[in-house]
Write an enzyme that holds these catalytic residues in place. Structure first.
Site, PDB file in Angstrom:
ATOM      1  N   HIS A 157     -22.073   2.137 -37.020  1.00  0.00           N
ATOM      2  CA  HIS A 157     -23.089   1.680 -37.978  1.00  0.00           C
ATOM      3  C   HIS A 157     -24.439   2.379 -37.809  1.00  0.00           C
ATOM      4  O   HIS A 157     -25.257   2.343 -38.708  1.00  0.00           O
ATOM      5  CB  HIS A 157     -23.234   0.155 -37.979  1.00  0.00           C
ATOM      6  CG  HIS A 157     -23.693  -0.442 -36.695  1.00  0.00           C
ATOM      7  ND1 HIS A 157     -23.016  -0.303 -35.522  1.00  0.00           N
ATOM      8  CD2 HIS A 157     -24.782  -1.181 -36.412  1.00  0.00           C
ATOM      9  CE1 HIS A 157     -23.651  -0.944 -34.570  1.00  0.00           C
ATOM     10  NE2 HIS A 157     -24.731  -1.468 -35.071  1.00  0.00           N
TER      11      HIS A 157
ATOM     12  N   TYR B   2     -41.104   1.662  -4.912  1.00  0.00           N
ATOM     13  CA  TYR B   2     -39.696   1.955  -5.207  1.00  0.00           C
ATOM     14  C   TYR B   2     -38.791   0.803  -4.786  1.00  0.00           C
ATOM     15  O   TYR B   2     -37.898   0.396  -5.529  1.00  0.00           O
ATOM     16  CB  TYR B   2     -39.283   3.244  -4.486  1.00  0.00           C
ATOM     17  CG  TYR B   2     -37.949   3.786  -4.945  1.00  0.00           C
ATOM     18  CD1 TYR B   2     -37.876   4.734  -5.968  1.00  0.00           C
ATOM     19  CD2 TYR B   2     -36.752   3.342  -4.371  1.00  0.00           C
ATOM     20  CE1 TYR B   2     -36.667   5.223  -6.403  1.00  0.00           C
ATOM     21  CE2 TYR B   2     -35.533   3.817  -4.807  1.00  0.00           C
ATOM     22  CZ  TYR B   2     -35.479   4.766  -5.818  1.00  0.00           C
ATOM     23  OH  TYR B   2     -34.280   5.244  -6.251  1.00  0.00           O
TER      24      TYR B   2
ATOM     25  N   ASP C  15     -23.672 -14.392 -21.677  1.00  0.00           N
ATOM     26  CA  ASP C  15     -24.540 -13.390 -22.274  1.00  0.00           C
ATOM     27  C   ASP C  15     -25.756 -14.181 -22.732  1.00  0.00           C
ATOM     28  O   ASP C  15     -25.722 -14.873 -23.748  1.00  0.00           O
ATOM     29  CB  ASP C  15     -23.819 -12.708 -23.441  1.00  0.00           C
ATOM     30  CG  ASP C  15     -24.711 -11.721 -24.175  1.00  0.00           C
ATOM     31  OD1 ASP C  15     -25.939 -11.763 -23.977  1.00  0.00           O
ATOM     32  OD2 ASP C  15     -24.178 -10.922 -24.955  1.00  0.00           O
TER      33      ASP C  15
ATOM     34  N   ALA D  12     -28.916 -13.597 -23.711  1.00  0.00           N
ATOM     35  CA  ALA D  12     -30.037 -12.987 -24.445  1.00  0.00           C
ATOM     36  C   ALA D  12     -30.950 -14.018 -25.128  1.00  0.00           C
ATOM     37  O   ALA D  12     -32.164 -13.895 -25.094  1.00  0.00           O
ATOM     38  CB  ALA D  12     -29.493 -11.991 -25.472  1.00  0.00           C
TER      39      ALA D  12
ATOM     40  N   LYS E  93     -35.020 -10.066 -25.858  1.00  0.00           N
ATOM     41  CA  LYS E  93     -35.011 -11.234 -26.740  1.00  0.00           C
ATOM     42  C   LYS E  93     -35.810 -12.352 -26.065  1.00  0.00           C
ATOM     43  O   LYS E  93     -37.021 -12.366 -26.127  1.00  0.00           O
ATOM     44  CB  LYS E  93     -33.569 -11.690 -27.028  1.00  0.00           C
ATOM     45  CG  LYS E  93     -32.828 -10.796 -28.009  1.00  0.00           C
ATOM     46  CD  LYS E  93     -32.167  -9.637 -27.339  1.00  0.00           C
ATOM     47  CE  LYS E  93     -31.267  -8.837 -28.231  1.00  0.00           C
ATOM     48  NZ  LYS E  93     -30.786  -7.625 -27.555  1.00  0.00           N
TER      49      LYS E  93
ATOM     50  N   PHE F 287     -20.749  -9.753 -28.623  1.00  0.00           N
ATOM     51  CA  PHE F 287     -21.650  -8.806 -29.289  1.00  0.00           C
ATOM     52  C   PHE F 287     -21.032  -7.412 -29.218  1.00  0.00           C
ATOM     53  O   PHE F 287     -20.217  -7.124 -28.340  1.00  0.00           O
ATOM     54  CB  PHE F 287     -23.022  -8.837 -28.610  1.00  0.00           C
ATOM     55  CG  PHE F 287     -24.020  -7.959 -29.306  1.00  0.00           C
ATOM     56  CD1 PHE F 287     -24.429  -8.248 -30.594  1.00  0.00           C
ATOM     57  CD2 PHE F 287     -24.533  -6.825 -28.692  1.00  0.00           C
ATOM     58  CE1 PHE F 287     -25.330  -7.419 -31.255  1.00  0.00           C
ATOM     59  CE2 PHE F 287     -25.437  -6.002 -29.342  1.00  0.00           C
ATOM     60  CZ  PHE F 287     -25.835  -6.300 -30.624  1.00  0.00           C
ATOM     61  N   ASP F 288     -21.425  -6.519 -30.135  1.00  0.00           N
ATOM     62  CA  ASP F 288     -20.710  -5.228 -30.221  1.00  0.00           C
ATOM     63  C   ASP F 288     -20.804  -4.374 -28.957  1.00  0.00           C
ATOM     64  O   ASP F 288     -19.818  -3.780 -28.529  1.00  0.00           O
ATOM     65  CB  ASP F 288     -21.099  -4.430 -31.478  1.00  0.00           C
ATOM     66  CG  ASP F 288     -22.576  -4.165 -31.616  1.00  0.00           C
ATOM     67  OD1 ASP F 288     -23.349  -4.821 -30.900  1.00  0.00           O
ATOM     68  OD2 ASP F 288     -22.964  -3.325 -32.440  1.00  0.00           O
TER      69      ASP F 288
HETATM   70  N1  F0G Z   1     -25.872  -9.426 -26.177  1.00  0.00           N
HETATM   71  C1  F0G Z   1     -26.351  -9.901 -27.338  1.00  0.00           C
HETATM   72  C2  F0G Z   1     -25.934 -11.267 -27.801  1.00  0.00           C
HETATM   73  C3  F0G Z   1     -27.202  -9.122 -28.108  1.00  0.00           C
HETATM   74  O1  F0G Z   1     -27.653  -9.593 -29.259  1.00  0.00           O
HETATM   75  C4  F0G Z   1     -27.579  -7.834 -27.637  1.00  0.00           C
HETATM   76  C5  F0G Z   1     -28.456  -6.971 -28.411  1.00  0.00           C
HETATM   77  C6  F0G Z   1     -27.070  -7.395 -26.407  1.00  0.00           C
HETATM   78  C7  F0G Z   1     -26.213  -8.220 -25.710  1.00  0.00           C
HETATM   79  C8  F0G Z   1     -27.408  -6.037 -25.835  1.00  0.00           C
HETATM   80  O2  F0G Z   1     -28.693  -6.038 -25.337  1.00  0.00           O
HETATM   81  O3  F0G Z   1     -29.910  -4.383 -26.764  1.00  0.00           O
HETATM   82  O4  F0G Z   1     -30.831  -5.124 -24.572  1.00  0.00           O
HETATM   83  O5  F0G Z   1     -28.869  -3.653 -24.647  1.00  0.00           O
HETATM   84  N2  F0G Z   1     -28.737  -7.203 -29.615  1.00  0.00           N
HETATM   85  C9  F0G Z   1     -29.659  -6.431 -30.446  1.00  0.00           C
HETATM   86  C10 F0G Z   1     -29.592  -6.969 -31.843  1.00  0.00           C
HETATM   87  C11 F0G Z   1     -29.502  -4.955 -30.357  1.00  0.00           C
HETATM   88  O6  F0G Z   1     -30.205  -6.348 -32.724  1.00  0.00           O
HETATM   89  O7  F0G Z   1     -28.953  -7.999 -32.080  1.00  0.00           O
HETATM   90  P1  F0G Z   1     -29.614  -4.733 -25.344  1.00  0.00           P
END
Ligand code: F0G
Length: 460
Positions: free
Chosen positions: A452, A72, A215, A217, A258, A124-125
């Site tokens: 979406h 843990y 960010d 990713a 990613k 990102f959204d």
């Molecule tokens: N930031 C970026 C640039 C992303 O592309 C994503 C996720 C996230 C944050 C959020 O990360 O999914 O691990 O919670 N992108 C995916 C996509 C969902 O299809 O582009 P997450």
């Protein structure tokens, strides 16, 4: 120059795929309300919805995950991940979370005060939504070249420094929570940010006493573009470029799905601020789990640590970015309008130019996703007016600069033969419907908020 592609792995385990019949596809997409998120994966032949968590893991990742320590608190696997994040990115503190948006939730909870703004490059959204959920407001300061599908600017993900400075002055520095840099910039077409721009953002932030958050990713793909497009780094090994990139950040959020090459996982990295680390601990415990596992298993942390090692390999990145580029070049040769330069993780089709006679407010990119599924059983995703949603203040539909259909390539999963099939499907739809298509889609049921995933559509 040699055109040979060197693929630095071979398959040892395979997963069967099946193309449903045309009749089945038509039935399934109607039942899904013309929204590919509502399809079952079993009804998809080649799934290019996302590159997130959909790649193949390596034999070494599997081997290490068998050796996960599930304690843990303070597990050996957490320490291994922490050491790897330090080695790859140079961050002193690592807080595991279950995926990228969890990192956003925790970090924004501690970094944003009500009504503060977060300037950045095409957030990102989920990032934008978390900023708003924490009482803040995201302000897009991407360079103008990044808003057009044409043009060959090598770093379309760059932040416009002058625009950002004007925004900081307009709101006042104390109303700015931090500056966000997304590497690579997903919403802008998988476009990279240059090292010079990262340096300039740092200098600007220093001038106003602001933190910088990445960010991260797709950080390794960003590093590859720096190596191949920024002369200063042509001879620099990728791991050094990555360390240099992160030197200019105070913290990062990471979706490990990613560029850490794992199906699930994420983390917050903090360069040196013990004070920030202390503040992050409590919300992590509340939202995710104790701050040495944060929703991840020991196995998953081992696989993540190994993934961070593998992703900065130049042979891997050359293959990865090269595969995406070859798909883009093939589509170019068919005359299909795509975003240039070709991005790191996906090829983006400019749906307004693909369907020039479909009215802009009839979701051309959503329509294209539907047609591609019908034609060939492939699943792509809309990154356009459906995804971007409505203005939180006025409730009006926001009209984004581009309406894109993203063909997203999972890492190490598909061969180029799969992608040749995909290109052929796109070409067929383009030749048969591109300019003759006149009607688009409208909402049948518009889902509230992030719309979406679950909205349904019908033909106008
Ligand atoms: N930031 C970026 C640039 C992303 O592309 C994503 C996720 C996230 C944050 C959020 O990360 O999914 O691990 O919670 N992108 C995916 C996509 C969902 O299809 O582009 P997450």
């Amino acid at each position: 120059m040699s055109k040979r592609t060197i693929i630095p792995f071979r398959a040892k385990v395979i997963e069967p795929l099946k193309l449903p019949s045309l009749e089945q596809r038509n039935k399934k997409i109607s039942a899904a309300g013309l929204n590919v998120f509502q399809l079952d994966a079993e009804d998809v032949y080649i799934d290019l919805l996302t590159d997130s968590g959909t790649g193949a893991i390596s034999a070494m990742q599997l081997a290490r995950s068998m050796n996960g320590d599930e304690s843990y608190a303070g597990s050996r696997s957490f320490r291994a991940m922490e050491r790897q994040v330090m080695e790859t990115m140079g961050f002193r503190y690592t807080i595991p979370v279950h995926q990228g948006r969890a990192a956003e939730q925790v970090l924004n909870f501690v970094m944003i005060k009500k009504n503060q703004i977060v300037p950045g490059n095409s957030h990102f959204d989920t990032t934008k939504a978390h900023i708003e959920f924490s009482g803040g407001r995201a302000i897009d300061c991407t360079i103008d070249a990044g808003r057009r599908s044409e043009g060959d600017h090598p770093f379309k993900g760059n932040i416009d420094i002058e625009k950002t400075e004007a925004v900081i002055r307009e709101y006042g520095a104390r109303h700015v929570a931090y500056i966000l840099v997304t590497i690579t910039c997903n919403s802008g077409g998988g476009q990279p940010v240059s090292m010079q721009n990262l340096r300039d953002v740092r200098a600007l932030a220093n001038k106003y006493g602001l933190p910088v958050v990445y960010d991260a990713a797709r950080f390794a793909e960003n590093a590859y573009f720096i190596k191949t497009r920024e002369e200063e780094f042509a001879d620099t090994p990728i791991p050094y470029i990555v360390r240099e990139m992160f030197k200019h950040a105070d913290a990062c959020t990471m979706s490990s799905k990613k560029d850490a090459l794992v199906p699930i996982g994420g983390f917050i990295g903090i360069r040196e601020s013990e004070e920030l680390y202390e503040r992050v601990k409590t919300p992590t415990i509340l939202f995710e789990g104790f701050y040495t596992y944060g929703g991840m298993s020991g196995s998953a942390m081992e696989a993540l640590a190994q993934g961070l090692k593998e992703v900065v390999d130049l042979d891997y990145l050359t293959y990865r970015i090269g595969q995406v580029r070859r798909l883009g070049e093939l589509l170019d040769s068919f005359g299909v309008p795509i975003v240039h330069p070709i991005g790191g993780h996906a090829v983006f089709i400019d749906a307004r130019r693909f369907f020039p006679n479909v009215p802009q407010d009839q979701f051309p990119a959503q329509l294209l996703c539907v047609e591609l599924y019908k034609e060939g059983g492939i699943r792509c995703v809309e990154v356009g007016s459906c995804l971007i949603g409505r203005d939180p203040d006025t409730g009006e539909n926001i009209r984004p600069a581009m309406d894109l259909c993203r063909i997203t390539i999972p890492r190490r999963a598909y061969t180029f033969e799969h992608l040749e099939y995909v290109a052929d499907v796109v070409r067929t739809v383009y030749e048969e419907k591109g300019s003759s298509q006149r009607r688009g889609l409208c909402f049948d049921v518009e889902a509230p908020g992030i719309r979406h995933f679950s909205s349904t559509f019908r033909y106008v």
